[in-house]
Enzyme design. Structure first.
Site, mmCIF file in Angstrom:
data_model
loop_
_atom_site.group_PDB
_atom_site.id
_atom_site.type_symbol
_atom_site.label_atom_id
_atom_site.label_comp_id
_atom_site.label_asym_id
_atom_site.label_seq_id
_atom_site.Cartn_x
_atom_site.Cartn_y
_atom_site.Cartn_z
ATOM 1 N N ALA A 279 -18.232 33.705 42.958
ATOM 2 C CA ALA A 279 -17.829 32.299 42.887
ATOM 3 C C ALA A 279 -18.509 31.553 44.036
ATOM 4 C CB ALA A 279 -16.316 32.210 43.020
ATOM 5 N N GLU B 37 -13.840 40.245 47.116
ATOM 6 C CA GLU B 37 -12.950 39.100 47.352
ATOM 7 C C GLU B 37 -11.952 39.354 48.467
ATOM 8 O OE1 GLU B 37 -13.916 40.160 44.403
ATOM 9 O OE2 GLU B 37 -14.178 38.503 42.999
ATOM 10 N N GLY C 280 -17.023 37.223 41.336
ATOM 11 C CA GLY C 280 -17.124 36.555 40.041
ATOM 12 C C GLY C 280 -18.361 36.990 39.274
HETATM 13 N N1 3HC Z 1 -20.906 31.075 47.575
HETATM 14 C C1 3HC Z 1 -21.586 30.125 48.251
HETATM 15 N N2 3HC Z 1 -22.605 30.427 49.091
HETATM 16 C C2 3HC Z 1 -22.936 31.721 49.237
HETATM 17 C C3 3HC Z 1 -22.275 32.741 48.564
HETATM 18 C C4 3HC Z 1 -21.214 32.383 47.675
HETATM 19 N N3 3HC Z 1 -20.547 33.297 46.968
HETATM 20 N N4 3HC Z 1 -22.837 33.921 48.899
HETATM 21 C C5 3HC Z 1 -23.821 33.645 49.767
HETATM 22 N N5 3HC Z 1 -23.889 32.310 49.966
HETATM 23 C C6 3HC Z 1 -24.848 31.603 50.801
HETATM 24 C C7 3HC Z 1 -24.707 31.973 52.266
HETATM 25 O O1 3HC Z 1 -23.744 31.162 52.897
HETATM 26 C C8 3HC Z 1 -26.101 31.716 52.768
HETATM 27 O O2 3HC Z 1 -26.227 30.338 52.961
HETATM 28 P P1 3HC Z 1 -27.159 29.774 54.160
HETATM 29 O O3 3HC Z 1 -28.530 30.347 53.908
HETATM 30 O O4 3HC Z 1 -27.052 28.309 53.972
HETATM 31 O O5 3HC Z 1 -26.531 30.296 55.403
HETATM 32 C C9 3HC Z 1 -26.997 32.107 51.595
HETATM 33 O O6 3HC Z 1 -26.146 32.075 50.444
HETATM 34 C C10 3HC Z 1 -27.593 33.487 51.709
HETATM 35 O O7 3HC Z 1 -26.558 34.411 51.992
HETATM 36 P P2 3HC Z 1 -26.757 35.609 53.037
HETATM 37 O O8 3HC Z 1 -27.400 35.107 54.266
HETATM 38 O O9 3HC Z 1 -25.444 36.288 53.130
HETATM 39 O O10 3HC Z 1 -27.810 36.480 52.245
HETATM 40 P P3 3HC Z 1 -27.964 38.067 52.167
HETATM 41 O O11 3HC Z 1 -29.143 38.328 51.332
HETATM 42 O O12 3HC Z 1 -27.850 38.664 53.517
HETATM 43 O O13 3HC Z 1 -26.664 38.566 51.346
HETATM 44 C C11 3HC Z 1 -25.056 38.577 49.591
HETATM 45 C C12 3HC Z 1 -26.505 38.226 50.016
HETATM 46 C C13 3HC Z 1 -24.854 40.090 49.632
HETATM 47 C C14 3HC Z 1 -24.869 38.081 48.205
HETATM 48 C C15 3HC Z 1 -24.075 37.903 50.570
HETATM 49 O O14 3HC Z 1 -24.391 36.531 50.687
HETATM 50 C C16 3HC Z 1 -22.640 37.978 50.167
HETATM 51 O O15 3HC Z 1 -21.990 38.969 50.404
HETATM 52 N N6 3HC Z 1 -22.096 36.899 49.593
HETATM 53 C C17 3HC Z 1 -20.708 36.779 49.262
HETATM 54 C C18 3HC Z 1 -20.360 37.594 48.055
HETATM 55 C C19 3HC Z 1 -18.912 37.413 47.716
HETATM 56 O O16 3HC Z 1 -18.040 37.489 48.559
HETATM 57 N N7 3HC Z 1 -18.622 37.169 46.424
HETATM 58 C C20 3HC Z 1 -17.301 36.971 45.984
HETATM 59 C C21 3HC Z 1 -16.974 35.505 46.054
HETATM 60 S S1 3HC Z 1 -15.286 35.183 45.705
HETATM 61 C C22 3HC Z 1 -15.186 35.237 44.032
HETATM 62 O O17 3HC Z 1 -16.127 35.567 43.370
HETATM 63 C C23 3HC Z 1 -13.844 34.832 43.470
HETATM 64 C C24 3HC Z 1 -13.698 35.181 42.021
HETATM 65 O O18 3HC Z 1 -13.158 36.454 41.887
HETATM 66 C C25 3HC Z 1 -12.781 34.205 41.360
#
Ligand code: 3HC
Ligand code: NAI
Length: 700
Positions: free
Chosen positions: A62, A124, A101
């Protein structure tokens, strides 16, 4: 820009998302997915659908930036339901990281093909929430309850090879250019079979009774202490086991909303973005040149040197270790090998890998052997004269352009740099003990540190899997400078009325991994003692520390000698209250004329944490930290501050800075050794602002 587009190949529709950098499932993506999937499902020219992503990854989850804002339709659960309900087979093509998500979207597809290097996961929980688009209901159905429970509660990234074994991925491909063709082929093959919905899989609920879940709870209790979301995750998986899909999804939604409403989710989200902010540094851009680091020299193979070296070897970088004596060198290298061999016992490394890692180490007693190193880090005794001698030697032998770094905990990097003819190459790289484990690296930007040296250090931190936070030169930089105030508060709490174990219990219950007095015993009471001796009795609050000095003078130097503030049973690291210490505390408080009045746990915590906040605000105002959120990253990653509280500065924001100012004034009235309220807190409070506002207003 169209973030979702479709093409048709033969009779297969390919719905592609393109929302850089990580294809987060923003409102535009969700809307586009529903639109295109429905359109393709209704198109007579289409028999099946493939969902794929452009760029570096499948949907990474998400869009976290939308959290905490009013919801925008369609919701992710709506998207997932639309996909799963489609009457034509839908195949997900996974590459990169299909997380949160993103995995939920993949699970709502009827089949999954993945590039072998891809990872999936439901992280999450790390954001204080749970998979809220059916992940807690569908993942246990397809991957097995045990596997799903572990994945959802740990949030770990899982290789698709493992997920394939669990049945959650249907097919793996080796090369990126095979992914789409393989997905199209599978979609074509499944046309006659039709959709196979994850939600239709039934779980044998008899196997998973309350005792099963309680045993799981017990197994994760230590790791999840203080966190709200893990228990919510467990309850959601219990719902998957015990309820039909539709009811389970309702339970998931309710548990998800409870997480969203809990302050821990805002705190953990703050930590997520804070960690990504740290590498934004004034004056440093993508265009700033970097220096090439192929070989690293480490001076001193003691507690820190060995651990520091391991980080580089782990990243495939050659290391040259220098010591004064052969036996110290041998000892240091033996400790390194021992650390690696422990990883063999726990199954994380093979003996072959240990040999490979050790082959990256070379030992020397001669400075001349450092002449081809690109980076040299000094980790010798904490004495300015010794550091200066070392840097003078480095100035003599290091090649032009080599980065010269000090791991000093407190000393003035500007003064160290001035002892060389190349202060622009000098920087502080302050690792935390154990250096091969702790994620924090304070990168100390000295007055003359060149921009390319700083930029190289910041990149290098990432390469060795650290979170690198830039600090300015001051006594103890960010973390230890704040720690000294925390140590003072805990010492004064003891002399003024509380037992050491009460102070420790209060902060442990707040969420710290251990109390400050247990930590002092672990670090060695003699370190503080020697420091106080060197600065002189006129320069610190002797009332707070004389009881600790008496312990050291009685030979109680801490855990390493089996006695400090606490007693320790032979071979045990568990602190036990000590009658000897209690006696010393009583005698000292009588001598000082203090009537001991114990404080409640909450009052102890308030004082300890606000002492951190007040010093943090001074550090921020002096520009020794670039952002309040950087300070939070330092405390969470270097000192075990509970991430679910978002770091000390975020915690202060959550209390309200007005309330913080009032409290601090009260503490100063109680004891003038508190010093002054940081003017920055007073100012922000008067303007009705927070540290987060300060960060936003000062963003580059
Ligand atoms: N939403 C918005 N922005 C995000 C994001 C997300 N889910 N994931 C990453 N970004 C952004 C980061 O803030 C960063 O922004 P910036 O360059 O402006 O600082 C950019 O994307 C790149 O991210 P990273 O520097 O972390 O890049 P990496 O290549 O090192 O890592 C990744 C990539 C493994 C995908 C890592 O970003 C990550 O772990 N992201 C979060 C994943 C996550 O937690 N997903 C679950 C979200 S909650 C959800 O899905 C709820 C649902 O169940 C309803
Ligand atoms: P240590 O005493 O364990 O190791 C220091 C090593 O340096 C010894 O093996 C010694 O033989 C060697 N040494 C001393 N002078 C030398 C010289 N001139 N040339 C080559 N080798 C020399 O000390 P530790 O704990 O590893 O600390 C090293 C540095 O790291 C200090 O500056 C300390 O403040 C800092 N530090 C220590 C932390 C800790 O928790 N121990 C945490 C973060 C930083």
């Amino acid at each position: 820009m169209t973030v979702i587009s479709s093409t048709i190949e033969g009779r297969i529709a390919i719905v592609t998302a393109d929302n850089p950098p990580v294809n987060a499932l923003s409102q535009a993506v969700r809307e586009g997915l529903v639109r295109e999937v429905q359109a393709m499902a209704a198109d007579d020219a289409v028999d099946a659908i493939v969902i794929a992503c452009a760029g570096r990854t499948f949907f990474a989850g998400a869009d976290i930036t939308e959290f905490g804002k009013p919801p925008m339709n369609p919701s992710l659960p709506d998207v997932v339901e639309t996909i799963e309900a489609t009457e034509k087979p839908v195949v997900a093509a996974l590459h990169g990281t299909a997380l949160g998500g993103g995995l939920e979207v993949a699970l709502s597809c009827h089949y999954r093909v993945a590039l072998k290097s891809a990872k999936v996961g439901l992280p999450e929980v790390m954001l204080g929430i749970l998979p809220g688009a059916g992940g807690t209901q569908r993942f246990p159905r397809i991957a097995g309850v045990e596997n799903a429970l572990d994945a959802i509660v740990s949030g770990r990234h899982i290789s698709v090879v493992e997920a394939h074994k669990w049945g959650a991925v249907d097919q793996l491909v080796e090369d990126a250019d095979q992914l789409l063709p393989a997905a199209i082929k599978l979609a074509t093959e499944k046309v006659s079979e039709g959709p196979r919905r994850t939600g239709d899989i039934s779980i044998d609920s008899g196997k998973y009774d309350p005792a099963f879940f309680n045993a799981f709870r017990a197994s994760v209790a230590k790791k999840t202490r203080g966190y709200f979301a893990p228990e919510q995750c467990i309850k959601a998986v219990e719902a998957a086991v015990n309820m039909p899909l539709a009811e389970g999804l309702k339970a998931e939604r309710r548990l998800f909303m409870e997480c969203m409403g809990n302050p821990q989710s805002a705190a953990l989200r703050h930590m997520f973005f804070a960690e990504r902010q740290v590498s934004r540094i004034p004056g440093i851009t993508k265009e700033t040149p970097r220096r090439d680091i192929k070989k690293v020299g480490i001076i001193g193979a003691g507690t820190m040197g060995g651990g520091i070296a391991m980080n580089f070897a782990n990243a495939g970088i050659e290391v040259m270790m220098l010591e004064l004596q052969q036996d110290a060198l041998d000892r240091g290298l033996k400790v390194v090998r021992g650390n690696y061999e422990r990883s063999v016992k726990s199954g994380r490394l093979t003996m072959g890998q240990v040999d490979e890692l050790m082959a990256r180490f070379t030992g020397t007693l001669s400075y001349d052997a450092l002449s081809d190193c690109d980076l040299i880090i000094e980790a010798v005794f904490e004495k300015m004269e010794i550091k200066k001698q070392v840097f003078a030697e480095l100035d003599r032998v290091a090649k032009k352009g080599a980065i010269l770094a000090s791991n000093t905990s407190y000393l003035d990097i500007d003064e160290i740099a001035a002892s060389t003819s190349r202060p622009e190459d000098v920087i502080g790289l302050h690792f935390f003990s154990p250096a091969n484990v702790m994620r924090l690296l304070e990168i100390v930007r000295a007055e003359k540190t060149a921009d390319d040296v700083l930029a190289t250090a910041v990149d290098l931190a990432k390469k060795i899997k650290k979170v690198g936070v830039v600090a300015g030169v001051c006594h103890g930089f960010i973390g230890n400078r704040m720690l000294s105030k925390y140590g003072w508060v805990s010492a004064i709490s003891v002399i003024s009325g509380n037992k050491p174990e009460e102070v420790d219990a209060a902060l442990f219950d707040f969420g710290m991994p251990m109390g400050p007095l247990t930590m002092a015993d672990m670090a060695g009471l003699d370190i503080g003692y020697m420091n106080r001796q060197s600065i002189g009795r006129d320069n610190y609050d002797t009332r707070a520390f004389d009881w600790q000095d008496k312990l050291v003078e009685a030979g109680r130097k801490g855990l390493k000698v089996g006695a400090g503030i606490y007693d320790y049973d032979e071979g045990s690291r568990a602190p036990k209250p000590s009658a000897f210490t209690e006696n010393i505390i009583d005698e000292e408080s009588k001598r000082l004329g203090i009537t001991r009045t114990p404080k409640a746990a909450g009052d102890i915590v308030e004082r300890a944490i606000l002492a951190l906040v007040n010093e943090g605000a001074k550090i921020l105002a002096e520009g020794k930290a670039y952002r309040a959120s950087d300070i939070d990253v330092v405390y969470a990653n270097g000192y075990g501050f509970p991430p679910f509280r978002g770091g000390p500065m975020h915690y202060a924001d959550s209390l309200g800075l007005d309330a913080v100012v009032k409290k601090l004034h009260g503490f100063i009235k109680e004891d003038s050794n508190w010093g002054t309220v940081a003017p920055l807190i007073e100012k922000l409070a008067a303007e009705g602002k927070t540290f987060a506002d300060f960060d936003r207003e000062n963003a580059a």
